[in-house]
Design a protein around this motif. Structure first.
Motif, mmCIF file in Angstrom:
data_model
loop_
_atom_site.group_PDB
_atom_site.id
_atom_site.type_symbol
_atom_site.label_atom_id
_atom_site.label_comp_id
_atom_site.label_asym_id
_atom_site.label_seq_id
_atom_site.Cartn_x
_atom_site.Cartn_y
_atom_site.Cartn_z
ATOM 1 N N GLN A 163 4.186 5.794 -11.862
ATOM 2 C CA GLN A 163 3.910 5.719 -10.431
ATOM 3 C C GLN A 163 4.316 4.383 -9.813
ATOM 4 O O GLN A 163 4.221 4.214 -8.591
ATOM 5 C CB GLN A 163 2.417 5.962 -10.180
ATOM 6 N N PHE A 164 4.747 3.427 -10.629
ATOM 7 C CA PHE A 164 5.046 2.088 -10.114
ATOM 8 C C PHE A 164 6.135 2.124 -9.043
ATOM 9 O O PHE A 164 6.033 1.456 -8.017
ATOM 10 C CB PHE A 164 5.467 1.162 -11.260
ATOM 11 N N ASP A 165 7.186 2.909 -9.284
ATOM 12 C CA ASP A 165 8.277 2.987 -8.306
ATOM 13 C C ASP A 165 7.778 3.468 -6.946
ATOM 14 O O ASP A 165 8.159 2.931 -5.897
ATOM 15 C CB ASP A 165 9.381 3.919 -8.819
ATOM 16 N N ASN A 166 6.924 4.488 -6.951
ATOM 17 C CA ASN A 166 6.384 5.019 -5.696
ATOM 18 C C ASN A 166 5.543 3.981 -4.975
ATOM 19 O O ASN A 166 5.600 3.865 -3.741
ATOM 20 C CB ASN A 166 5.533 6.271 -5.967
ATOM 21 N N LEU A 167 4.762 3.222 -5.742
ATOM 22 C CA LEU A 167 3.910 2.196 -5.135
ATOM 23 C C LEU A 167 4.751 1.066 -4.548
ATOM 24 O O LEU A 167 4.402 0.490 -3.510
ATOM 25 C CB LEU A 167 2.924 1.656 -6.175
ATOM 26 N N LEU A 168 5.865 0.753 -5.205
ATOM 27 C CA LEU A 168 6.767 -0.264 -4.667
ATOM 28 C C LEU A 168 7.484 0.251 -3.417
ATOM 29 O O LEU A 168 7.576 -0.448 -2.402
ATOM 30 C CB LEU A 168 7.794 -0.667 -5.732
ATOM 31 N N ASP A 169 7.978 1.490 -3.472
ATOM 32 C CA ASP A 169 8.714 2.054 -2.340
ATOM 33 C C ASP A 169 7.833 2.213 -1.103
ATOM 34 O O ASP A 169 8.303 2.072 0.047
ATOM 35 C CB ASP A 169 9.312 3.417 -2.712
ATOM 36 N N SER A 170 6.550 2.527 -1.315
ATOM 37 C CA SER A 170 5.642 2.740 -0.189
ATOM 38 C C SER A 170 5.062 1.446 0.359
ATOM 39 O O SER A 170 4.344 1.466 1.368
ATOM 40 C CB SER A 170 4.504 3.677 -0.611
ATOM 41 N N GLY A 171 5.346 0.328 -0.317
ATOM 42 C CA GLY A 171 4.863 -0.960 0.163
ATOM 43 C C GLY A 171 3.460 -1.316 -0.277
ATOM 44 O O GLY A 171 2.931 -2.370 0.122
ATOM 45 N N VAL A 172 2.826 -0.462 -1.091
ATOM 46 C CA VAL A 172 1.492 -0.797 -1.608
ATOM 47 C C VAL A 172 1.582 -2.016 -2.524
ATOM 48 O O VAL A 172 0.705 -2.882 -2.528
ATOM 49 C CB VAL A 172 0.894 0.407 -2.357
ATOM 50 N N LEU A 173 2.663 -2.063 -3.282
ATOM 51 C CA LEU A 173 2.938 -3.201 -4.155
ATOM 52 C C LEU A 173 4.261 -3.825 -3.724
ATOM 53 O O LEU A 173 5.122 -3.148 -3.157
ATOM 54 C CB LEU A 173 3.024 -2.742 -5.618
ATOM 55 N N PRO A 174 4.461 -5.098 -3.987
ATOM 56 C CA PRO A 174 3.506 -6.035 -4.583
ATOM 57 C C PRO A 174 2.452 -6.473 -3.556
ATOM 58 O O PRO A 174 2.548 -6.149 -2.373
ATOM 59 C CB PRO A 174 4.407 -7.203 -4.985
ATOM 60 N N PHE A 175 1.458 -7.237 -4.015
ATOM 61 C CA PHE A 175 0.435 -7.729 -3.113
ATOM 62 C C PHE A 175 1.042 -8.727 -2.124
ATOM 63 O O PHE A 175 1.911 -9.519 -2.472
ATOM 64 C CB PHE A 175 -0.692 -8.386 -3.903
ATOM 65 N N LYS A 176 0.564 -8.668 -0.897
ATOM 66 C CA LYS A 176 1.092 -9.549 0.149
ATOM 67 C C LYS A 176 0.448 -10.923 0.126
ATOM 68 O O LYS A 176 1.013 -11.908 0.595
ATOM 69 C CB LYS A 176 0.852 -8.919 1.531
ATOM 70 N N ASP A 177 -0.771 -10.989 -0.407
ATOM 71 C CA ASP A 177 -1.554 -12.217 -0.367
ATOM 72 C C ASP A 177 -1.802 -12.700 -1.793
ATOM 73 O O ASP A 177 -2.235 -11.925 -2.653
ATOM 74 C CB ASP A 177 -2.894 -11.938 0.335
ATOM 75 N N ALA A 178 -1.551 -13.966 -2.049
ATOM 76 C CA ALA A 178 -1.735 -14.520 -3.395
ATOM 77 C C ALA A 178 -3.198 -14.528 -3.828
ATOM 78 O O ALA A 178 -3.495 -14.698 -5.010
ATOM 79 C CB ALA A 178 -1.164 -15.938 -3.447
ATOM 80 N N ASP A 179 -4.109 -14.322 -2.875
ATOM 81 C CA ASP A 179 -5.542 -14.301 -3.210
ATOM 82 C C ASP A 179 -6.039 -12.888 -3.508
ATOM 83 O O ASP A 179 -7.224 -12.591 -3.326
ATOM 84 C CB ASP A 179 -6.355 -14.896 -2.048
ATOM 85 N N TYR A 180 -5.157 -12.010 -3.966
ATOM 86 C CA TYR A 180 -5.529 -10.606 -4.168
ATOM 87 C C TYR A 180 -6.668 -10.417 -5.164
ATOM 88 O O TYR A 180 -7.382 -9.413 -5.115
ATOM 89 C CB TYR A 180 -4.310 -9.787 -4.605
ATOM 90 N N MET A 181 -6.863 -11.380 -6.057
ATOM 91 C CA MET A 181 -7.934 -11.243 -7.049
ATOM 92 C C MET A 181 -9.322 -11.354 -6.409
ATOM 93 O O MET A 181 -10.292 -10.827 -6.945
ATOM 94 C CB MET A 181 -7.789 -12.303 -8.137
ATOM 95 N N THR A 182 -9.405 -12.036 -5.278
ATOM 96 C CA THR A 182 -10.723 -12.312 -4.691
ATOM 97 C C THR A 182 -10.916 -11.762 -3.284
ATOM 98 O O THR A 182 -12.041 -11.772 -2.778
ATOM 99 C CB THR A 182 -10.965 -13.839 -4.653
ATOM 100 N N ASN A 183 -9.864 -11.276 -2.630
ATOM 101 C CA ASN A 183 -10.003 -10.877 -1.230
ATOM 102 C C ASN A 183 -10.216 -9.375 -1.016
ATOM 103 O O ASN A 183 -10.136 -8.884 0.106
ATOM 104 C CB ASN A 183 -8.786 -11.346 -0.414
ATOM 105 N N GLY A 184 -10.470 -8.647 -2.086
ATOM 106 C CA GLY A 184 -10.745 -7.219 -1.969
ATOM 107 C C GLY A 184 -9.531 -6.318 -2.107
ATOM 108 O O GLY A 184 -9.670 -5.084 -2.102
#
Length: 497
Positions: A163-184
């Motif tokens: 599913q990684f390709d689909n998540l990349l194509d749809s813009g879900v990944l990669p994370f936009k914010d470097a604080d993804y571990m703590t910002n929800g």
């Protein structure tokens, strides 16, 4: 077709990715096939071969007339650390891909060496780890040998990879914010198409998604694995009852035959493994085991002990180690805790003197142990785990509930399935705190909720036992796989089986 005649001339070359979690199940598969009459050539990297000799004994890999070991270089410089030390998985991936030409030449020289006149049959099938590319190259370009792929990862992880390709194509990944571990951001539930993945959060996908770089090389590596496996036969270390939802979804991704032959440790234990030739005693642990802990477990009450181990590659900070330590101590339950010498990033593990005084007489620490024997010991009540696939299958086969602290790779989806689908565990927060460790231990070992987890764990144990018994689904799939190899052998090589 009679089994002895069917398997008489079959020879499997088994090539695991050179890491502990991949070697163990591949060796179990090799033992199973050997017990069915296959000649086996089992490949280890030169470094891991030395590690195994160091931990298992100087004659431990002598093999037998029908089971031999061979080595290949992993491309990394000789280690100047203790010989009983695993390599970094990330370094191995880079090196194995960079040096693939040299590696498959080395494999080739060994595979074409056997001479039927000397009693060694020609190679009938290559069983390659799905993480490796060079065995496929060797099979295609030089010896025209059939190849099947084996994955040491869970089927749920493999489905997530697709599913990684689909998540990349749809813009879900990669994370936009470097604080993804703590910002929800990790709590977001993406719109995943496979029905078995509905309800998964981004934190429940393999940790490879945790990046802000769209061109992260890991995505390319995962895509190559999926492409490699899409139209080839593939072997999973699972059983149908456990992963039937995922396997149904995978059948939409993989067009080649799928064989489910697990739990391999149970299957290999249930079959006669040529004990006269010493094959059943060959171990796969790169780290040296401390078996004295089994005597201590003998002195404990049934279902009372917390077994804590985070696998062969998990690392943590000393602060995290201390949180686990006080969680174990404050639970007031006896515990067996595996702390590898390299578990702390860049330093030695240091536990407070106060902790050692608090747990004196009810907790023991070891650097490694015979895990399958530990988990099957009647005194074990819960397993505090990183959720590695081998460890999870071992705990399912033993009927032991889990407390999950997933670390990396496939640990995240396995933890989700353990806690939210299979109903055998509790999950810890990423940022582990002693109070939650203590709370989960007490819930599992003292409260009604824990009794329900234990009951569910025992139900899965019963189903795992069924799958690996005579006429069980995994036993039947092993026979189906052998028939497949035999048919290729007969058709492609013109040999009489």
């Amino acid at each position: 077709m009679e089994e002895g005649k069917r398997n008489k001339k079959l020879h499997a070359a088994c090539i695991p990715f050179p890491a502990q979690g991949h070697i163990t199940p591949m060796l179990q598969l090799a033992k199973v096939l050997n017990s069915k009459g296959f000649y086996i050539t089992f490949f280890n990297s030169e470094h891991n071969h030395e590690c195994l000799l160091h931990s298992q004994g100087p004659n431990s890999l002598d093999g037998s007339p029908s089971f031999r070991f061979a080595t290949f270089p992993d491309g990394l410089p000789p280690s100047d650390t203790t010989p009983n030390q695993p390599r970094s998985a990330e370094s191995l991936v880079r090196s194995l891909e960079r040096n693939s030409a040299l590696l498959f030449q080395k494999i080739l020289l060994i595979l074409i060496e056997p001479k039927p006149s000397l009693g060694t049959p020609p190679v009938s099938i290559i069983i390659s780890d799905a993480f490796l590319s060079f065995p496929l190259n060797a099979a295609r370009e030089f010896i025209d040998c059939p190849i099947v792929l084996f994955t040491a990862s869970s089927p749920s992880c493999f489905l997530a990879y697709s599913q990684f390709d689909n998540l990349l194509d749809s813009g879900v990944l990669p994370f936009k914010d470097a604080d993804y571990m703590t910002n929800g951001s990790l709590d977001v539930k993406p719109d995943l198409e496979p029905s078995s993945m509905k309800g998964m959060r981004l934190r429940d996908l393999p940790s490879h998604v945790r990046t802000t770089e769209k061109d992260n090389p890991v995505f390319g590596f995962i895509k190559r694995i999926i492409t490699r496996c899409s139209d080839r036969p593939i072997i999973f270390n699972t059983f149908k009852a456990l992963d039937h939802e995922v396997l149904k979804d995978l059948s939409e991704v993989l067009i080649g035959p799928i064989y489910t032959v697990g739990p391999l440790q149970s299957l290999s234990n249930n079959l006669a493994l040529h004990e006269s030739e010493g094959i059943s005693d060959i171990g796969s642990n790169i780290l040296k085991e401390d078996s004295e802990c089994l005597r201590w477990l003998d002195s404990q009450n049934p279902n009372s002990v917390v077994y804590a181990s985070f696998g062969s590659t998990t690392t943590m900070t000393n602060e995290q180690l201390i949180e686990f330590a006080w969680g174990l101590a404050n639970s007031k339950h006896p515990f067996l805790w595996v702390i590898r010498p390299d578990i702390i990033i860049g330093q030695s593990a240091i536990l407070p003197v106060e902790f050692e005084m608090e747990v004196k007489g009810r907790g023991i620490l070891v650097s490694w142990c015979p895990q399958q024997k530990v988990l099957s010991h009647p005194s074990i009540g819960v397993y505090l785990t990183h959720s590695g696939w081998n460890s999870t299958l071992e705990t399912i086969s033993s009927g032991v509930p889990v407390i999950c602290w997933p670390y990396k790779g496939d640990h995240q989806p396995i933890s989700w399935w353990s806690c939210y689908k299979w109903g055998i565990g509790k999950e810890l927060d990423i940022f582990v705190k002693r109070d939650q460790v203590e709370k989960h231990i007490k819930e599992v070992l003292e409260e009604e909720k824990g009794k329900m987890l234990k009951l569910k764990a025992m139900e899965w144990k019963h189903l795992a036992d069924e799958a690996t018994s005579s006429n069980g689904s995994s036993r039947l799939d092993i026979d189906r796989f052998i028939d497949y190899v035999a048919s290729l052998h007969h058709v492609e090589n013109g040999l009489t089986i």
